[in-house]
Design an enzyme around this catalytic site. Structure first.
Site, PDB file in Angstrom:
ATOM      1  N   SER A 146     -12.131   4.035  -4.087  1.00  0.00           N
ATOM      2  CA  SER A 146     -10.708   4.244  -4.377  1.00  0.00           C
ATOM      3  C   SER A 146     -10.567   4.801  -5.792  1.00  0.00           C
ATOM      4  CB  SER A 146      -9.978   2.893  -4.287  1.00  0.00           C
ATOM      5  OG  SER A 146      -8.730   2.940  -4.964  1.00  0.00           O
ATOM      6  N   TYR A 159      -7.762  -5.766  -5.820  1.00  0.00           N
ATOM      7  CA  TYR A 159      -8.197  -4.530  -5.163  1.00  0.00           C
ATOM      8  C   TYR A 159      -9.033  -3.685  -6.119  1.00  0.00           C
ATOM      9  CZ  TYR A 159      -7.582  -0.194  -2.408  1.00  0.00           C
ATOM     10  OH  TYR A 159      -7.782   0.952  -1.682  1.00  0.00           O
TER      11      TYR A 159
END
Ligand code: NAP
Ligand code: GCO
Length: 265
Positions: A146, A159
């Site tokens: 990501s 996250y």
């Protein structure tokens, strides 16, 4: 240069959590490139829904019920895939969740859950498939990282920690198993329009665009959100022989957002 190097003919590809979203798009591309598609989801109903979605695209996908955080379930699933489909040549650790909560308001349980799915599970699944890749003499592992493997932002502490860890797990698998002809790379999508980011794109009560939607578009040189199709070519490249000397690399597919400081207000 032989374009056949981009072919996945004869390969078995397991894309985790690929009933829809990014995983589904990657599986579609792998099918076009010639691979046999394996996917999983957390219950029968979602697996059946996924199989139907693949059938509607003309793809005979092999679906398995498996929670990727459960090591016994993963080991059993790898054994079933090997018996029913074949040895896994390509693993895409795609399954992932996010919890958008300010850190000081986030419970330790919520933090652990995100780490469990987004970091512990790629470890568990990779550990389960690598021995057969070593025996076979080759393997491809692609971890869906990501932009949060590089950057933080408010409310995504768990996250970002997970995806930062996944970047380093990618590099460590490269380091430990590159000698067995296993290439482990990451794809770092930018902001992609999927169910996971739907809350960031919701229209406001007055019909205007979500402020975050406008922010991301202004921060992205491409001037748009990414689509799952934008990830298909990079994913095929990293799964194919064309990338046999690429290892431990995170390929950001982000429209340039990580390179851009942003327009002066
Ligand atoms: P998504 O639409 O939320 O899909 C996530 C998939 O993972 C779903 O199929 C989900 O199945 C599955 N999953 C979640 N927990 C699981 C578990 N414990 N076991 C098995 N499957 C599980 O997400 P997405 O946007 O396609 O994202 C896919 C990956 O890309 C994720 O790793 C995400 O972090 C990453 N990513 C997304 C973006 C983006 O902008 N969308 C950008 C960068 C990276 P269920 O429906 O059953 O939960
Ligand atoms: C968020 C988004 C991001 C994207 C993606 C960006 O809340 O900021 O969900 O985390 O999902 O990971 O690369």
């Amino acid at each position: 240069m032989n374009m056949k190097n981009f072919s996945l003919e004869g390969k078995v590809a397991w894309i985790t959590g690929a009933s829809y979203g990014i995983g589904f798009a990657i599986a579609e591309a792998y099918h076009v490139a010639g691979a046999t598609i394996v996917f999983n989801d957390i219950n029968e109903e979602l697996v059946a829904k996924g199989i139907k979605a693949y059938e509607e695209k003309g793809i005979k996908a092999h679906g398995y019920v498996c929670d990727v955080t459960n090591e016994d379930a993963v080991v059993a699933t790898v054994k079933k895939i090997k018996e029913e489909v074949g040895v896994i040549d390509i693993l895409v650790n795609n399954a992932g969740i996010i919890r958008r909560i300010p850190m000081i308001e986030m419970s330790a349980a919520d933090f652990r859950k995100v780490i469990d799915v987004d970091l512990n599970a790629p470890f568990i699944v990779s550990k389960a498939v690598i021995p057969d890749m070593i025996a076979k003499g080759h393997g491809k592992i692609i971890n869906i990282c990501s932009m949060m493997s590089e950057l933080g932002r408010e409310t995504v502490s768990a996250y970002a920690a997970a995806k930062g860890g996944l970047k380093m797990l990618t590099r460590n698998i490269c380091s430990e198993y590159g000698g067995a002809n296993i290439q482990c790379n990451g794809i770092g999508p930018g902001y992609i329009a999927t169910p996971q980011t739907a809350p960031l794109r919701e229209r406001q009560a007055d019909g205007s665009r979500h402020p975050f939607d406008q922010f991301i578009v202004s921060k992205t040189p491409a001037g748009r959100w990414g689509s799952t199709e934008d990830l298909q070519g990079p994913a095929v490249f990293l799964a194919s022989d064309a990338s046999n000397f690429v290892n431990g690399h995170i390929l950001y597919v982000d429209g340039g957002i990580l390179a851009y400081i942003g327009k002066q207000p």
